[in-house]
Design an enzyme around this catalytic site. Structure first.
Site, PDB file in Angstrom:
ATOM      1  N   TYR A 170       0.835  -1.201   0.000  1.00  0.00           N
ATOM      2  CA  TYR A 170       0.000   0.000   0.000  1.00  0.00           C
ATOM      3  C   TYR A 170       0.876   1.261   0.000  1.00  0.00           C
ATOM      4  O   TYR A 170       2.098   1.192  -0.080  1.00  0.00           O
ATOM      5  CB  TYR A 170      -0.951  -0.020   1.195  1.00  0.00           C
ATOM      6  CG  TYR A 170      -2.040  -1.064   1.097  1.00  0.00           C
ATOM      7  CD1 TYR A 170      -3.038  -0.971   0.125  1.00  0.00           C
ATOM      8  CD2 TYR A 170      -2.076  -2.153   1.978  1.00  0.00           C
ATOM      9  CE1 TYR A 170      -4.043  -1.922   0.034  1.00  0.00           C
ATOM     10  CE2 TYR A 170      -3.084  -3.114   1.891  1.00  0.00           C
ATOM     11  CZ  TYR A 170      -4.061  -2.989   0.920  1.00  0.00           C
ATOM     12  OH  TYR A 170      -5.055  -3.930   0.821  1.00  0.00           O
ATOM     13  N   HIS A 256       0.489  -7.351  -2.199  1.00  0.00           N
ATOM     14  CA  HIS A 256      -0.670  -8.029  -2.778  1.00  0.00           C
ATOM     15  C   HIS A 256      -0.402  -8.527  -4.196  1.00  0.00           C
ATOM     16  O   HIS A 256      -1.073  -9.459  -4.657  1.00  0.00           O
ATOM     17  CB  HIS A 256      -1.894  -7.109  -2.765  1.00  0.00           C
ATOM     18  CG  HIS A 256      -2.505  -6.960  -1.413  1.00  0.00           C
ATOM     19  ND1 HIS A 256      -2.784  -8.030  -0.593  1.00  0.00           N
ATOM     20  CD2 HIS A 256      -2.901  -5.866  -0.721  1.00  0.00           C
ATOM     21  CE1 HIS A 256      -3.319  -7.606   0.535  1.00  0.00           C
ATOM     22  NE2 HIS A 256      -3.391  -6.290   0.492  1.00  0.00           N
ATOM     23  N   GLN A 343     -12.500 -18.617   1.158  1.00  0.00           N
ATOM     24  CA  GLN A 343     -13.672 -18.659   0.276  1.00  0.00           C
ATOM     25  C   GLN A 343     -14.780 -17.676   0.662  1.00  0.00           C
ATOM     26  O   GLN A 343     -15.461 -17.141  -0.203  1.00  0.00           O
ATOM     27  CB  GLN A 343     -14.236 -20.084   0.219  1.00  0.00           C
ATOM     28  CG  GLN A 343     -13.334 -21.055  -0.509  1.00  0.00           C
ATOM     29  CD  GLN A 343     -13.905 -22.455  -0.534  1.00  0.00           C
ATOM     30  OE1 GLN A 343     -15.105 -22.653  -0.618  1.00  0.00           O
ATOM     31  NE2 GLN A 343     -13.041 -23.453  -0.447  1.00  0.00           N
TER      32      GLN A 343
END
Length: 678
Positions: A170, A256, A343
């Site tokens: 970030y 990420h 999930q």
């Protein structure tokens, strides 16, 4: 009284101006509840339940300090006193339960899914479609003031501290490496210049909030990208952050966009604690370790080994808000363990849906999915002890009903038992252990080796039957499919039938990928061997390579696998948004050939005859020893008609309702809501 099993985990931590009651931090997770103030009552209930469960300190999902720092347009932001007033209901709810909570300040930088995003340099990230605007020197100053304002507002809102998000790629992290910082002014160039931003932010925040306010700085210990920070830079920054006034250093692992998994179920437990152990002697303030720590015995060992002063667990508190309380009371076997599947949490967030948890559908839905004690005890039958059946049975039992669970096999779990056999999915054993204990705790009458029929169920005088009888493999109708070469996924995973060296797998959904993992890895799981797993993904000490990544060294495959699907396009496209790339990368590294747009024409001694595309062209025989069928499932509903004929109410659950893939998330969620409403 505290359990003696976890003396380090349950020991208090003195921060000087305040004391944390144990060494457990509930790490930051974006849930979707942060984005609108109308959801704050739900967010308050969510945090209050976890404070009641005994965690020492919690960190909210990320709040942007200004519009330029948005994760997404109109997402979570704290930039005004009017907004801060709305947070008071959250902090009051936490404090009423004896907990502490910090607000995470997260500036998305070039990761912002917004045309307003800004960064040190005009470099687009690979995970958003927007190219950020490069900040001027005055623009950087404006961002710093935004962080300071946000921290002051957090204190005004009643938070006990803030966490400044300086990792995961970030905004702050983007200033630290030349990979994303190409500036030539006082905010770029030398490392002293590149680290100015986080040091200025922490220093000014400390000055603004005073000495009796927790400041956590989330520092990236290993970027897992080429050109990331070196270890000497990590240490230099950590020392400067401590000097600037941080109370605690928290661990960030990987950007990420990194192509190394960091929190998925296939990542070894406590895989990154060696990094905090390496950093801890360099500092005098507490250091928190994080990622893939999901059971109290692992957390205890990490602390006992001197790897950190505190342990951060995020998703484990989605799975079980009473994690700490149960550990302290000696009820380890009652902890609902996070299996790292992503999930219902991360996959939901990346799909712009509200977060929850596969093993605990109440997570983030505490005010709507309530297991109220029944005013009238009733008698229910549940047929099938897979994920849906167990969820329905235990919720009914928890509410006070009489429940009889019928299972034709000699153990509970259904197809979860097959999932647990896949290398990298060992966490499913925890899910099965929890389910077995939950059946005992909720008083469910379990009837194993019992194939329930309409006569048996009618004789039981049940008010309702929950039919969770599961699925059966779909018939793909391929000529020659009865050949001795052909096996079903059940033959391979459940019955452990012998499989040759050259294998074609028909069907590239989740089950096909699982079978491929099982066959290509053999009996060996890198997830259980940290050094081997790190080598396979090319992870090394950042002291040896900036960013901590080198060329991966995958283990040679146990078999030659061809993974086929009828659908044109990329195999595995329907896998989890945050984990599908991991499965594809693992299979590719082991030489698995993945082919789409395939027609299955015939199976014979020669192997499998295939053609390609709608025109069925380029016919070719695949010379394989075995063909494994993973071509979908159909529901098992044979009891519906006879039960309905006898006037018995039937509710279909899980695969018996919808058989697409083996969707434990949907099955548990559906069953829990149905049982809560019964």
């Amino acid at each position: 009284m505290p359990s003696t099993a976890y003396p380090h985990l349950l020991a208090p931590l003195d921060l000087g101006f305040t004391t944390l009651k144990n060494r457990v931090l509930m790490g930051s997770m974006h849930t979707g509840l942060e984005d609108k103030a109308e959801h704050f009552p739900r967010l308050a209930a969510y945090f209050a339940e976890r404070a009641r469960g005994g965690v020492a300190l919690m960190v909210t999902g990320g709040y942007a300090p200004n519009i330029e720092g948005w994760l997404s347009p109109f997402g979570s932001r704290l930039a005004s006193s009017s907004a801060a007033k709305k947070h008071v209901q959250i902090t009051d709810a936490v404090h009423a339960e004896g907990g502490k909570i910090a607000l995470q300040i997260l500036h998305a930088g070039r990761y912002g899914y917004s045309p307003l995003s800004v960064a040190p340099s005009r470099l687009k990230s690979p995970i958003t479609p927007f190219t950020p605007r490069a900040l001027s020197a005055s623009g950087i100053e404006r961002q710093i003031r935004g962080f300071v304002r946000c921290a002051k507002l957090a204190r005004e809102a009643g938070y006990d501290g803030v966490e400044i998000m300086g990792s995961e790629g970030y905004f702050i992290n983007e200033f630290l490496t030349t990979y994303t910082n190409r500036r030539t002014d006082e905010w770029g160039g030398s490392y002293e210049n590149r680290m100015r931003l986080p040091v200025e932010i922490v220093s000014r925040v400390r000055e603004a909030v005073g000495l009796d306010f927790i400041i956590i700085f989330r520092l990236s210990l290993i970027d897992l990208i080429p050109g990331g920070s070196s270890w000497s830079e990590v240490v230099q920054l950590a020392k400067a952050i401590e000097k600037a006034g941080a109370t605690i250093i928290n661990t960030g692992i990987g950007w990420h966009e990194a192509r190394v998994p960091t929190i998925a179920t296939s990542v070894p437990r406590a895989a990154w604690t060696w990094l905090t152990k390496k950093l801890k002697p360099e500092l005098s303030i507490p250091v928190i370790t994080s990622n893939r720590i999901n059971v109290p015995e692992v957390a205890e060992q990490v602390l006992a080994d001197g790897c950190a002063d505190m342990v951060s667990m995020a998703r484990p508190f989605l799975a079980d808000p009473e994690f700490v309380k149960k550990a302290a009371e000696g009820r380890r076997d009652e902890i609902n363990v996070c299996i790292g599947c992503n999930q219902a949490c991360l996959d939901h967030i990346f799909a712009q849906k509200m977060s929850s948890c596969l093993v605990n559908p109440r997570a983030c839905h505490e005010t709507e999915l309530v297991y109220k004690p029944t005013p009238k005890r009733r008698k229910f039958a549940v047929v099938g002890a897979g994920a849906a059946g167990i969820a329905a049975a235990t919720v009914l039992g928890e509410r006070g009903h009489e429940v009889h669970l019928f299972e034709a096999a000699d153990k509970v779990g259904g197809q979860l038992n097959m999932a647990a056999s896949i290398p990298g999915k060992e966490e499913f054993h925890e899910m099965l252990k929890y389910f077995k204990r939950k059946l005992e705790v909720t008083g469910v009458n379990v009837h194993l080796n019992t194939r329930a029929d309409a006569e048996l169920l009618a004789a039981g005088n049940y008010e309702e039957v929950f039919l969770a009888s599961g699925v059966t493999p779909r018939d793909p109708k391929i000529p020659g499919q009865d050949h001795a070469k052909v096996l079903s996924y059940v033959d391979v995973l459940a019955h452990k039938k012998s499989v040759g060296q050259k294998v074609a797998i028909i069907g590239a959904g989740g089950i096909g990928f699982d079978v491929a993992e099982f066959l290509v890895k053999g009996d060996h799981s890198p997830t259980l061997h940290l050094d081997e797993w790190l080598a396979e993904w090319g992870v090394v000490d950042p002291e040896l390579a900036p960013g901590g990544v080198v060329k991966p060294k995958p283990t040679p495959p146990a078999r030659q696998i061809t993974l086929l699907q009828r659908k044109a396009g990329k195999p595995g496209a329907g896998l989890g948004k945050t984990t599908g790339w991991i499965h594809r990368a693992e299979l590719k590294s082991r030489g698995v050939e993945m082919v789409g747009g395939v027609n299955y024409e015939e199976i014979s001694d020669q192997g499998l005859l295939v053609t390609y595309g709608e025109k069925r062209e380029n016919a070719a025989w695949l010379d394989v020893d075995n063909i494994v069928m993973c071509a979908g499932q159909v529901p098992l509903r044979e009891l519906v008609e006879p039960l309905t004929a006898k006037g018995i109410k039937v509710t279909l659950l899980g695969g018996a309702d919808v058989a697409s893939e083996l969707d434990a998330k949907r099955a548990i969620n559906q069953a829990s809501y149905a049982a809560a409403a019964a």
